[in-house]
Enzyme design. Sequence first.
Site, PDB file in Angstrom:
ATOM      1  N   TYR A 196       0.764  -1.149  -0.028  1.00 13.35           N
ATOM      2  CA  TYR A 196       0.004  -0.081   0.096  1.00 13.35           C
ATOM      3  C   TYR A 196       0.816   1.299   0.147  1.00 13.35           C
ATOM      4  O   TYR A 196       0.527   2.337   0.511  1.00 13.35           O
ATOM      5  CB  TYR A 196      -1.136  -0.005   1.297  1.00 13.35           C
ATOM      6  CG  TYR A 196      -2.125  -0.857   0.987  1.00 13.35           C
ATOM      7  CD1 TYR A 196      -3.391  -0.549   0.418  1.00 13.35           C
ATOM      8  CD2 TYR A 196      -2.024  -2.177   1.087  1.00 13.35           C
ATOM      9  CE1 TYR A 196      -4.563  -1.556   0.531  1.00 13.35           C
ATOM     10  CE2 TYR A 196      -2.896  -3.251   1.001  1.00 13.35           C
ATOM     11  CZ  TYR A 196      -4.376  -2.855   0.501  1.00 13.35           C
ATOM     12  OH  TYR A 196      -5.280  -3.628   0.282  1.00 13.35           O
ATOM     13  N   HIS A 315      -7.175 -10.941  -8.393  1.00 11.06           N
ATOM     14  CA  HIS A 315      -7.398  -9.611  -7.240  1.00 11.06           C
ATOM     15  C   HIS A 315      -8.883  -9.083  -6.976  1.00 11.06           C
ATOM     16  O   HIS A 315      -9.229  -9.240  -6.144  1.00 11.06           O
ATOM     17  CB  HIS A 315      -6.358  -8.531  -7.521  1.00 11.06           C
ATOM     18  CG  HIS A 315      -6.355  -7.540  -6.262  1.00 11.06           C
ATOM     19  ND1 HIS A 315      -5.959  -8.053  -5.092  1.00 11.06           N
ATOM     20  CD2 HIS A 315      -6.995  -6.306  -6.258  1.00 11.06           C
ATOM     21  CE1 HIS A 315      -6.139  -6.695  -4.274  1.00 11.06           C
ATOM     22  NE2 HIS A 315      -6.808  -5.946  -4.872  1.00 11.06           N
ATOM     23  N   HIS A 325     -16.293  -2.356  -4.182  1.00 10.86           N
ATOM     24  CA  HIS A 325     -15.787  -2.666  -5.369  1.00 10.86           C
ATOM     25  C   HIS A 325     -16.617  -3.426  -6.188  1.00 10.86           C
ATOM     26  O   HIS A 325     -16.626  -4.671  -6.749  1.00 10.86           O
ATOM     27  CB  HIS A 325     -14.521  -3.446  -5.014  1.00 10.86           C
ATOM     28  CG  HIS A 325     -13.570  -2.637  -4.436  1.00 10.86           C
ATOM     29  ND1 HIS A 325     -13.018  -1.478  -4.704  1.00 10.86           N
ATOM     30  CD2 HIS A 325     -12.655  -2.760  -3.318  1.00 10.86           C
ATOM     31  CE1 HIS A 325     -12.112  -0.976  -4.152  1.00 10.86           C
ATOM     32  NE2 HIS A 325     -11.972  -2.116  -3.087  1.00 10.86           N
ATOM     33  N   VAL A 353     -11.865  -6.834  -2.003  1.00  9.28           N
ATOM     34  CA  VAL A 353     -12.768  -6.250  -0.791  1.00  9.28           C
ATOM     35  C   VAL A 353     -12.250  -6.600   0.468  1.00  9.28           C
ATOM     36  O   VAL A 353     -11.916  -7.632   0.604  1.00  9.28           O
ATOM     37  CB  VAL A 353     -14.094  -7.073  -1.153  1.00  9.28           C
ATOM     38  CG1 VAL A 353     -15.045  -6.565   0.094  1.00  9.28           C
ATOM     39  CG2 VAL A 353     -14.653  -6.642  -2.511  1.00  9.28           C
TER      40      VAL A 353
END
Length: 466
Positions: A196, A315, A325, A353
């Site tokens: 991230y 993913h 999403h 998610v």
Amino acid sequence: MEFFGRCIVLVLGLILNESLLCNGGVTSSFVRKVEKTIDMPLDSDVFGAPPGYNAPQQVHITQGDHEGKAVIVSWVTMDEPGSSTVLYWSEKSKQKNNAKGKVTTYKFYNYTSGYIHHSTIRHLEFNTKYYYKIGIGHTARTFWFVTPPPVGPDVPYTFGLIGDLGQSFDSNKTLTHYELNPIKGQAVLFVGDLSYADNYPNHDNVRWDTWGRFVERSTAYQPWIWTAGNHEIDFAPEIGETKPFKPYTHRYHVPYRASNSTSPLWYSIKRASAYIIVLSSYSAYGKYTPQYKWLEEELPKVNRTETPWLIVLLHSPWYNSYNYHYMEGETMRVMYEPWFVKYKVDIVFAGHVHAYERTERISNVAYNVVNGECTPIRDQSAPIYVTIGDGGNLEGLATNMTEPQPAYSAFREASFGHATLAIKNRTHAYYSWHRNQDGYAVEADKIWVNNRIWNPVDESMALAVS
């Protein structure tokens, strides 16, 4: 009496099957205390660099060939290139061997990476413990790994499942929970979103370094099979960064050429009794694209007599009943789901998610834009879909679910955690999900998975019989 007994089982099975079609599964009653997810401070011990000048750090390994007889060893030296050679030896022989590697660096905006080393150890023996040493002088470091058993239909093997990990306090709990789970994973199937780093100003690539040091306690000792997520794209034209996946592809090498892939973002491996296909949700996947053409040629190659278990990692989930999403994976599903049904993929693992969900075996291949048949149906040739984007990252949990729970959803819960898949033989595997709040042996969700190639039993009927 035997006839009536069979009739009762059949009726129960039909009733159960009908109820699963009409009603959703379980939405967990466990309520996690809602707390802000907080990143661990940079001076946390999990981010500490090893002592000594130019000591190797961020050590991680992954499978290095298609069969499991090679390992890619990767690490970073921060001060100078040093040596890219790996010294390795088996526990049985003590004879030391060398594997020479290569070193690379990259720049991202105002960041310059350390020296990233990749070395592939080849011609290893199956089912053997190896030690390996990297670095030179007083700062050399030694680790170990165990190679998988030979590829075969009844070879037991246990995978860990982690996704969307990040580097928060919850991330640390997830990794610790996995490490202490009595169901011991031998390799991790990682479904994307690693560090991230792109959540920080200017995609702060220092966060790639801290993440690499954080997970080293696992990644240096057992292979993590990598999948790229959206947080690996690192596309930032506003700061002059227009090459997608640059930090990820420099740092995390995979054996994509061994499966005739043209990109490290999609590839396949065999491991024990499993055939694992990794796909990229964020690369072109439409008809005639390289990923499409590769998968079209790859699926018919899978020999289910040799590797009865067919697992797919990607993913962005295709089936998702959270209001996050939602339907982002729909176009990829439309492209590839008929193939997954045709070739009887067993399980599809996804992330993205930030919660947990497991589906029934369902498909929606009948749908097109004119026939209106847009409801997923139970399909014993279809995979189970698992969303496990619950590793613990800074963005927090996805707590808002669609209501009512759709019929295809078997179990869902908004908690951080991990899962394990213990393949027993060609016919059965045991899958379990473990939330961070529980004791290490607690299984918050679990299921025996039948292999439809070798044990084509309707799982609803099997449940009725039991």
